[in-house]
Structures are given as structure tokens and as C-alpha cells.
Design a protein around this motif. Structure first.
Motif, mmCIF file in Angstrom:
data_model
loop_
_atom_site.group_PDB
_atom_site.id
_atom_site.type_symbol
_atom_site.label_atom_id
_atom_site.label_comp_id
_atom_site.label_asym_id
_atom_site.label_seq_id
_atom_site.Cartn_x
_atom_site.Cartn_y
_atom_site.Cartn_z
ATOM 1 N N ARG A 1 0.839 -1.209 0.000
ATOM 2 C CA ARG A 1 0.000 0.000 0.000
ATOM 3 C C ARG A 1 0.869 1.253 0.000
ATOM 4 O O ARG A 1 0.652 2.187 -0.769
ATOM 5 C CB ARG A 1 -0.909 -0.029 1.224
ATOM 6 C CG ARG A 1 -1.918 1.088 1.243
ATOM 7 C CD ARG A 1 -2.954 0.879 2.340
ATOM 8 N NE ARG A 1 -3.516 2.142 2.729
ATOM 9 C CZ ARG A 1 -3.031 2.925 3.675
ATOM 10 N NH1 ARG A 1 -1.976 2.531 4.357
ATOM 11 N NH2 ARG A 1 -3.578 4.088 3.946
ATOM 12 N N THR A 2 1.891 1.265 0.893
ATOM 13 C CA THR A 2 2.769 2.435 0.961
ATOM 14 C C THR A 2 3.496 2.617 -0.365
ATOM 15 O O THR A 2 3.649 3.741 -0.859
ATOM 16 C CB THR A 2 3.799 2.269 2.090
ATOM 17 O OG1 THR A 2 3.184 1.630 3.186
ATOM 18 C CG2 THR A 2 4.364 3.584 2.521
ATOM 19 N N MET A 3 3.933 1.472 -0.923
ATOM 20 C CA MET A 3 4.653 1.557 -2.187
ATOM 21 C C MET A 3 3.771 2.183 -3.261
ATOM 22 O O MET A 3 4.204 3.082 -4.001
ATOM 23 C CB MET A 3 5.086 0.136 -2.600
ATOM 24 C CG MET A 3 5.809 0.076 -3.902
ATOM 25 S SD MET A 3 7.427 0.830 -3.798
ATOM 26 C CE MET A 3 8.452 -0.576 -3.451
ATOM 27 N N GLY A 4 2.515 1.716 -3.300
ATOM 28 C CA GLY A 4 1.590 2.255 -4.291
ATOM 29 C C GLY A 4 1.410 3.756 -4.134
ATOM 30 O O GLY A 4 1.488 4.532 -5.088
ATOM 31 N N ALA B 1 6.768 6.408 3.203
ATOM 32 C CA ALA B 1 7.770 5.353 3.044
ATOM 33 C C ALA B 1 8.908 5.532 4.039
ATOM 34 O O ALA B 1 9.415 4.557 4.621
ATOM 35 C CB ALA B 1 8.308 5.374 1.619
ATOM 36 N N GLN B 2 9.304 6.780 4.243
ATOM 37 C CA GLN B 2 10.413 7.043 5.163
ATOM 38 C C GLN B 2 10.063 6.615 6.579
ATOM 39 O O GLN B 2 10.881 6.014 7.287
ATOM 40 C CB GLN B 2 10.743 8.542 5.126
ATOM 41 C CG GLN B 2 12.011 8.874 5.841
ATOM 42 C CD GLN B 2 12.244 10.359 5.933
ATOM 43 O OE1 GLN B 2 11.356 11.156 5.661
ATOM 44 N NE2 GLN B 2 13.430 10.744 6.318
ATOM 45 N N THR B 3 8.829 6.950 6.985
ATOM 46 C CA THR B 3 8.406 6.550 8.333
ATOM 47 C C THR B 3 8.398 5.033 8.457
ATOM 48 O O THR B 3 8.853 4.482 9.466
ATOM 49 C CB THR B 3 6.985 7.070 8.622
ATOM 50 O OG1 THR B 3 6.805 8.320 7.982
ATOM 51 C CG2 THR B 3 6.749 7.205 10.089
ATOM 52 N N HIS B 4 7.923 4.366 7.408
ATOM 53 C CA HIS B 4 7.865 2.903 7.442
ATOM 54 C C HIS B 4 9.253 2.321 7.605
ATOM 55 O O HIS B 4 9.490 1.417 8.431
ATOM 56 C CB HIS B 4 7.220 2.407 6.140
ATOM 57 C CG HIS B 4 6.897 0.958 6.175
ATOM 58 N ND1 HIS B 4 7.704 0.006 5.609
ATOM 59 C CD2 HIS B 4 5.856 0.293 6.725
ATOM 60 C CE1 HIS B 4 7.169 -1.186 5.807
ATOM 61 N NE2 HIS B 4 6.063 -1.044 6.467
ATOM 62 N N VAL B 5 10.191 2.845 6.821
ATOM 63 C CA VAL B 5 11.572 2.347 6.867
ATOM 64 C C VAL B 5 12.195 2.634 8.220
ATOM 65 O O VAL B 5 12.899 1.794 8.796
ATOM 66 C CB VAL B 5 12.373 3.011 5.717
ATOM 67 C CG1 VAL B 5 13.841 2.989 6.000
ATOM 68 C CG2 VAL B 5 12.059 2.328 4.423
ATOM 69 N N PHE B 6 11.918 3.796 8.740
ATOM 70 C CA PHE B 6 12.451 4.160 10.052
ATOM 71 C C PHE B 6 11.964 3.187 11.111
ATOM 72 O O PHE B 6 12.729 2.726 11.963
ATOM 73 C CB PHE B 6 12.019 5.596 10.389
ATOM 74 C CG PHE B 6 12.607 6.124 11.662
ATOM 75 C CD1 PHE B 6 11.909 6.040 12.857
ATOM 76 C CD2 PHE B 6 13.852 6.716 11.667
ATOM 77 C CE1 PHE B 6 12.450 6.533 14.031
ATOM 78 C CE2 PHE B 6 14.403 7.205 12.840
ATOM 79 C CZ PHE B 6 13.703 7.117 14.024
ATOM 80 N N LEU B 7 10.657 2.874 11.035
ATOM 81 C CA LEU B 7 10.109 1.948 12.025
ATOM 82 C C LEU B 7 10.732 0.564 11.877
ATOM 83 O O LEU B 7 11.024 -0.111 12.876
ATOM 84 C CB LEU B 7 8.591 1.873 11.872
ATOM 85 C CG LEU B 7 7.845 3.080 12.416
ATOM 86 C CD1 LEU B 7 6.372 3.009 12.049
ATOM 87 C CD2 LEU B 7 7.978 3.192 13.911
ATOM 88 N N LEU B 8 10.954 0.148 10.622
ATOM 89 C CA LEU B 8 11.610 -1.151 10.402
ATOM 90 C C LEU B 8 12.966 -1.186 11.084
ATOM 91 O O LEU B 8 13.322 -2.132 11.794
ATOM 92 C CB LEU B 8 11.813 -1.374 8.899
ATOM 93 C CG LEU B 8 10.678 -1.989 8.099
ATOM 94 C CD1 LEU B 8 11.094 -2.050 6.637
ATOM 95 C CD2 LEU B 8 10.362 -3.374 8.589
ATOM 96 N N MET B 9 13.722 -0.114 10.844
ATOM 97 C CA MET B 9 15.061 -0.060 11.424
ATOM 98 C C MET B 9 14.992 -0.064 12.934
ATOM 99 O O MET B 9 15.764 -0.738 13.620
ATOM 100 C CB MET B 9 15.782 1.206 10.949
ATOM 101 C CG MET B 9 16.211 1.149 9.506
ATOM 102 S SD MET B 9 17.461 2.373 9.109
ATOM 103 C CE MET B 9 16.505 3.862 9.114
ATOM 104 N N LYS B 10 14.050 0.711 13.446
ATOM 105 C CA LYS B 10 13.973 0.865 14.896
ATOM 106 C C LYS B 10 13.634 -0.456 15.559
ATOM 107 O O LYS B 10 14.210 -0.833 16.581
ATOM 108 C CB LYS B 10 12.895 1.907 15.213
ATOM 109 C CG LYS B 10 12.781 2.234 16.687
ATOM 110 C CD LYS B 10 11.986 3.501 16.875
ATOM 111 C CE LYS B 10 10.792 3.211 17.738
ATOM 112 N NZ LYS B 10 10.163 4.430 18.227
ATOM 113 N N LYS B 11 12.660 -1.166 14.952
ATOM 114 C CA LYS B 11 12.187 -2.353 15.650
ATOM 115 C C LYS B 11 13.162 -3.507 15.515
ATOM 116 O O LYS B 11 13.199 -4.388 16.354
ATOM 117 C CB LYS B 11 10.828 -2.749 15.090
ATOM 118 C CG LYS B 11 9.768 -1.774 15.504
ATOM 119 C CD LYS B 11 8.376 -2.206 15.114
ATOM 120 C CE LYS B 11 7.424 -1.131 15.583
ATOM 121 N NZ LYS B 11 6.213 -1.072 14.800
ATOM 122 N N ASP B 12 13.900 -3.511 14.428
ATOM 123 C CA ASP B 12 14.690 -4.697 14.156
ATOM 124 C C ASP B 12 16.187 -4.420 14.197
ATOM 125 O O ASP B 12 16.897 -4.885 15.091
ATOM 126 C CB ASP B 12 14.253 -5.244 12.783
ATOM 127 C CG ASP B 12 15.015 -6.473 12.412
ATOM 128 O OD1 ASP B 12 15.377 -6.621 11.245
ATOM 129 O OD2 ASP B 12 15.273 -7.281 13.323
#
Lengths: 259, 466
Positions: free
Chosen positions: B357-360, B377-388
Motif C-alpha cells: 500500500r505504501t509503495m503504491g 515510506a520514510q516513516t515505514h523504513v524508520f520503524l523497520l530499522m527501529k524495531k529490528d
């Protein structure tokens, strides 16, 4: 005959009772004056507006001011007295609430008269609104000032500077009432939600010694469609009555004739 | 409830049509002119006559001739006069309309002042007295409601109503009637019963709501998510516990505060491209990913770690998005292009893994790129980095290594004489242009290092070696 002293009550309760009674009398008279002022103020700008009306307004206003000043002193001094017993305090607070509400109403009416006086001047009679009033407020003013009859002879002479002077005095009086209201709030802390009234929810419908005006108004309030019907029905009833009376007369004549 | 409700005209706190009221008043004044105005007559009521009564027909014809308009328009205008309260109808008093027939109307003095709630209550009480308890249903409802609300003043209200009633009786009979009609008309205009339109348009059923903005403001305030104070205070306590040793005001900074001792060891130790950071700095990186990324030295460290893990594209994308956000407007479209080609296009060299969805949304937004097109997208990536990635980093040998290596400078202990000496030998520090040149060099090196490997050049090199 031995002297019977019925006044056995405690001295201080008698004193505070008298205080309460005095206070109540003063507040009652202020309420009366405020009511009369309101009636007079409603005439301003209408076709009965005149110098006399303005003069009556002024007199009523002065009386109201005097009363309010004395009530203010009376109530403030007693409510600040810490040694007042509880029921007396409650009564005093009731009087206090009544007094402050009267002052508010008076303030509004005074502001209204002040603003109206700006727009409508009694000298310029052509610009006054034709409201249908015919009489002035002399009787009401007489009631306010508790005089049996206002002296009709004193027609106030319109002086040129009088109107502006009048306005200045009015402004001063309005600000005086403002200050009084402020002072009151500052000096005495009455919790309005704690005050419980005694009276009934509905004002007693006064026994109508005045059914005529009631009738006038009730006619006025009816729907217009009913009016012709009323008149028609009235005529019908009258005719019927007349017919019955005629019948009774003929019958009695017959009885007399044949007996 | 303050007494100040009586003071300046606060009631009707919006006056939407005051300029039109002035024009209306001018017309009404002309209407009353004895010579050229509307002809008045007398109203007959039982035994009395009350003057100054006008018929609807006369009014409408006068308006039509005066303002040179059609009868329908004059009719509407007349209705407006009634709705505002300049003229009140004597029959059918509840409907504030003007009828083009012989129904009767009268003028009244129109007050543009506020109407106090106690005044309305007193009016209702008086009406109750007059009609012997038979109020209209809507009046009854208002009365009961006001009885609850103004209960503390009730004695006063009843007394005042009785007094006003008695004072009214002092007048002549026809005046009584006129006064009562006037008052009734006034309150019908200002507190209209249901299904009666009034030009005042106040109250909860009003048609035009100029304070719609206010309304929207309050609605939004209600819809905002609210945090319990226990939760927010807990978060505040946690923050303070974490940061209290790092705050230069609350804890002494090591080696010494340059502002106080004129010795800039602290600044040199904490520069952007220092090899070995200080212990405090490294500790700060562990507080949150945000701290790690905002400190550029920390970001470098993180990059080294990610290179080892072969998952550097997330951070690269995040950095590219930051550049887009903070960069110049002219470079935005080119940057957006490169970002799309490098990170988002299917089969891109550094393709990031975000949900469909974000990609679209992002790809659609890139058609018309603006500064914040990559925000989601940036927020999504940031959250990915943060959580993992972040937690793995903190447990990684890279981080532990740097923790061990980190400097812990001794606190300076200058004597007053030394302090004076320091003050005299203050250095100017490094010139900003030199710093900037250094940055540019480093950036060029980094770009060359991370450029996608040119396969052909590689192959040709290998060939040549052969």
C-alpha cells in the motif's frame, strides 16, 4: 394589673430578627421601584416620551440609588459579621441574591434608557415611534416613589444644557451601580448554589379584581378566525334569549288572561 | 454566574447584519411619518380604542410605492420587518409574517440590546399570573427548565414578576393591553417558539452559524487522542532519568565546560569525524534510533554495521528522503527520479522492502513530486530499522567494540590562575570553510565507494590482469 412582658425573647435574636425584617422591607421596596422603573423605561422612545417622563425616570432612579446604597451597607455589614447564626445567615443570603439580581435588572434598564435617550430626544416628537400608548407613566412613577399623586404642576422647563447634563449624571450613576456590584462581589462571598429559595414555583395568580383588562387581552389573543364567529354566536344567543323571554311573557299573559 | 453578564452588550455576540439593520431603521422611521408614512387607524377592542394601528395591506402598498418594487418583494420586505421586530402583528402573533390583507400591526421601539435570561423568566412568571397558569406548552417547558437553572433566584423572580404586574395595573387599561402585546411580541422575536422563524437566528436551532469555526475547533479538540496524565508523566520521568547525566546544565560535562573554563577539549573530542568518540556520546546513541541517526558520527557507525549485514539500503533510502525533504526546491524532481530508480522501481539495485500500500501511494505521489512525497515510506523504513536493526546493532560486536574504545576524559581541574591563562590563549577554532572542504572530500569518497559496481570495468580489469 401586673405588667406582662411578652417580649421574653433573647435580646440578640430579637435584634437580628429586626435586622432581617428591616432588610426584607428594604429589598421589597427596591424590587417595587425596579419594577416601576422598568415600566417607565419601556415608554422611552414611544409616542408618550416627554420631558415629564424623563423627569419621572430620574426621580425613580434616584430613589432606587438611595435604596440600593442603604441596602448594600446594611447587608454587607451583617454578612461580614462572623457571629451571625446559621438561619439568619441563610435569610440574609437570600436577600443578598435578590438584591444583586435587582441591581442587575436596574443596570440593564438604566443602560437601555441611556442608549434610547441617545437616539430619541423628547424634544423631537416627530421621530418618536408610534407605539399606541396613550397615557404617560405618572401613575407608575407615583407608585414607585410611594407618593399618592405626583405634583402635576411641576412641568420641567427644558433648558438647553439640561440634556447633556442629564446624560452625564446618568453615566455617573450607571458607573456607580457598576462599582457597587463589583464591591459587593469583592466584600461578601455568597455561594449562589447554596442558596435555597422559599417561595412557590408559580407566582400566585392574583385574584382578579381586574377582569376587564384580562378580558381585553384574552379577546386580543384569540385567533382572528374566531372573532367573527364569536360575534355571530353572541348575536345568536341574544336572539335565543330574547325569544325565550318573549315566549315566557306571552305564556304568562295567557295564564293571566285565561285564569 | 457572574454579575458581569449585564455589562457591555455581550449578548448576541455576533451581529451578523448590523449594517442592514441601520437601513431598516431608516425605512421604519419614514414609515411613521404622519404626513407621508403609512396611514394609521384605531383598533377597537371591546370598549376601548387603541390608536396607531396599521393594516398589512397598507404597509405593503406603501413599501411598494416608496421603494418602487413589486408587491411580492414588498411582501417579503414586510415580513422581514416583522421578523426583526420593528412591527408586530396583533392577531396571529406567533407567526412573525406580514399578511397582505387587513390584519393589523403596530410599531414598537426596537432595542438592539441583549436580553437577559432572568428577564425572560420574569416575563414568563408574569404571563403565568395573567393567564392563571395556562402557559403555552413551549413556554411551560422553558419555565420549568429555568426554574431548575435559576433556582437560587426564584424568590426574587416571583416577587419581581408580581411587582411588575401590579405596577402595570396602575396604568390606563388600553395602555396595559398595548404594553402586554409589546412585551409578548418582543419575546416572540427573541425567543421564538418552534417553527417560527425569527431574524435573530440564535440558539441551538439557528440556521446560519457564523461561529462554525468555533464549532469545528471544539469538535476537533474532542476528536484528538488524549493521553492520560499518568502515562505522559511516566514518559516524562523516563526521559529525565535517561538524559539527566547528559544535560550540561544539570551534570558537569567532561572534561570541562568550554564556556566556563575556556578550554575547548570538549568540542574537539566531540567533533563530527573524530575517530574515537567519547563514552557519553556512545551511551547517548543507545537511547533511541533517533539519537543514533541525528548524531552523524553515530550514523557512520550504524552504516558500518549495516554494511556487514548487507542491509544498508534502508538507511540509504532514509538518508535520501531526508535530503529530499531538506534540499533545494530546484533539485527536488531530479532527486525524486534517482530515488525512484535506485530504491523503489521493481528490480532496482537497492530495492527497499515496504508494504504494497505504501509503495503504491509513494509511486503515485512521485508523478508530482513534492517535498514530503516520501514521508510515508520514510516513516515505514524508520520503524523497520527501529524495531529490528537497531536492537541488533546494540548487541553487535561493532557497537560493543566502540563502547570499549570510547574515551572517558578526566575532568579538568583548573586553578584560577590557569583559568585566566586559558582565557588569554583562547583559540579561534577550525575555520568553517576547512570543515566544509573536509566534508566534501568525505562525501566524494563515500559516493565513489558506494556507487554500484560497474561490471564492465571490473571485467576489463580482470581481463587486463590476465
Amino acid at each position: 394589673m401586673p405588667l406582662v412582658n411578652n417580649k421574653v425573647g433573647d435580646d440578640c435574636t430579637v435584634g437580628t430578627d429586626k435586622v432581617l425584617v428591616d432588610g426584607k422591607a428594604l429589598v421589597d421596596s427596591l424590587i417595587k421601584v425596579v419594577a416601576c422603573y422598568r415600566h417607565l423605561a419601556s415608554c422611552v422612545g414611544g409616542c408618550t416620551d416627554s420631558l415629564q417622563l424623563r423627569d419621572e425616570l430620574r426621580q425613580t432612579r434616584e430613589k432606587a440609588q438611595k435604596l440600593s446604597v442603604s441596602i448594600c451597607q446594611h447587608l454587607t455589614s451583617h454578612l461580614r459579621d462572623k457571629s451571625l447564626p446559621e438561619e439568619q445567615r441563610k435569610e440574609m443570603e437570600l436577600l443578598w441574591v435578590a438584591f444583586s439580581s435587582s441591581l442587575e435588572l436596574l443596570h440593564i434598564d438604566m443602560c437601555k434608557v441611556f442608549n434610547m435617550g441617545d437616539i430619541f430626544s423628547p424634544a423631537n416628537t416627530a421621530a418618536l415611534v408610534q407605539t399606541g400608548l396613550q397615557g404617560g407613566g405618572s401613575e407608575v412613577a407615583a407608585r414607585a416613589l410611594s407618593l399618592p399623586d405626583l405634583n402635576e404642576a411641576q412641568t420641567p422647563t427644558p433648558a438647553d444644557g439640561l440634556e447633556s447634563q442629564e446624560r452625564n449624571t446618568m453615566e455617573k450613576e450607571i458607573s456607580q451601580i457598576d462599582h457597587m456590584i463589583d464591591d459587593m462581589e469583592m466584600k461578601v462571598n455568597v455561594l449562589r448554589w447554596m442558596v435555597e429559595p422559599h417561595g412557590p414555583q408559580y407566582a400566585d395568580p392574583l385574584s382578579s379584581t381586574d377582569s376587564a383588562s384580562l378580558a381585553l387581552l384574552s379577546v386580543d389573543e384569540e385567533q382572528p378566525g374566531h372573532q367573527p364567529l364569536c360575534q355571530r354566536s353572541r348575536i345568536f344567543v341574544l336572539l335565543l334569549l330574547f325569544a325565550v323571554v318573549l315566549l315566557a311573557a306571552t305564556l304568562s299573559v295567557c295564564v293571566v288572561f285565561f285564569s | 454566574m457572574t454579575i458581569r453578564t449585564a455589562r457591555p452588550d455581550r449578548g448576541q455576540h455576533f451581529r451578523p447584519r448590523i449594517h442592514c439593520i441601520k437601513k431598516l431603521e431608516a425605512i421604519v422611521v419614514e414609515m411613521q411619518d404622519l404626513k407621508s408614512g403609512v396611514k394609521g387607524s384605531e383598533q377597537k377592542l371591546n370598549v376601548t380604542k387603541i390608536p396607531h394601528v396599521i393594516t398589512g395591506q397598507d404597509i405593503i402598498t406603501w413599501i411598494a410605492s416608496k421603494m418602487k418594487i413589486e408587491t411580492e418583494e414588498a411582501h417579503v420586505f414586510g415580513t422581514m420587518l416583522v421578523a426583526y421586530g420593528y412591527i408586530y402583528p396583533l392577531q396571529n402573533h406567533k407567526k412573525l409574517v406580514m399578511c397582505n390583507d387587513t390584519s393589523l400591526y403596530r410599531f414598537q421601539v426596537k432595542l438592539n440590546t441583549c436580553f437577559l435570561i432572568p428577564a425572560y423568566t420574569i416575563y414568563l412568571a408574569k404571563r403565568n399570573i395573567r393567564k392563571k397558569g395556562m402557559l403555552e406548552p413551549y413556554e411551560q417547558v422553558h419555565y420549568n427548565h429555568l426554574h431548575e437553572w435559576l433556582n437560587h433566584k426564584w424568590d426574587f423572580i416571583v416577587m419581581q414578576a408580581t411587582e411588575q404586574y401590579k405596577a402595570g395595573k396602575e396604568r390606563m387599561k388600553p395602555d396595559c393591553v398595548v404594553f402586554d402585546c409589546q412585551e409578548r411580541a418582543y419575546w416572540i422575536v427573541n425567543r421564538p417558539p418552534r417553527r417560527t422563524h425569527s431574524a435573530m437566528d440564535c440558539g441551538p436551532e439557528r440556521l446560519i452559524d457564523p461561529s462554525a469555526d468555533e464549532n469545528i475547533f471544539y469538535q476537533q479538540a474532542i476528536m484528538r487522542s488524549k493521553v492520560k496524565s499518568s502515562v505522559s508523566l511516566g514518559a516524562l520521568v523516563k526521559y529525565v532519568t535517561n538524559y539527566k547525566n547528559h544535560d550540561a546544565f544539570l551534570a558537569p560535562c567532561l572534561p570541562s565546560n568550554p564556556w566556563q573554563t575556556d578550554n575547548d577539549a570538549y568540542w574537539t573530542l566531540n567533533m563530527r569525524r573524530v575517530d574515537v568518540p567519547t563514552k557519553m556520546r556512545v551511551e547517548r546513541w543507545s537511547f533511541s534510533l533517533f539519537e543514533l541517526l541525528t548524531d552523524l558520527r553515530g550514523r557512520d557507525d550504524f552504516k558500518i554495521f549495516l554494511k556487514k549485514e548487507f542491509s544498508g539500503e534502508n538507511l540509504a533510502f532514509w538518508e535520501a528522503a531526508e535530503e529530499l525533504k531538506w534540499g533545494t526546491a530546484s533539485s527536488m524532481s531530479t532527486k525524486a527520479e534517482t530515488i525512484f530508480k535506485t530504491f523503489l522501481a521493481p528490480g532496482a539495485p537497492r530495492w527497499i522492502n515496504i508494504d504494497g500500500r505504501t509503495m503504491g501511494l509513494t509511486v503515485k505521489g512521485l508523478d508530482h513530486p513534492h517535498r514530503y512525497v516520501l514521508e510515508a515510506a520514510q516513516t515505514h523504513v524508520f520503524l523497520l530499522m527501529k524495531k529490528d536493526t537497531f536492537f541488533r546493532y546494540l548487541k553487535s560486536p561493532v557497537y560493543k567494540d566502540i563502547q570499549k574504545k570510547a574515551l572517558n576524559p578526566e575532568p579538568h581541574n583548573f586553578s584560577p590562575a590557569q583559568l585566566e591563562q586559558n582565557a588569554l590563549t583562547r583559540s579561534l577554532g577550525i575555520h568553517p570553510i576547512i570543515l566544509w572542504q573536509q566534508e566534501e572530500e568525505e562525501k566524494a569518497k563515500a559516493a565513489a565507494a558506494s556507487a554500484p559496481v560497474d561490471v564492465k570495468a571490473m571485467m576489463s580489469k580482470i581481463d587486463r590482469k590476465k
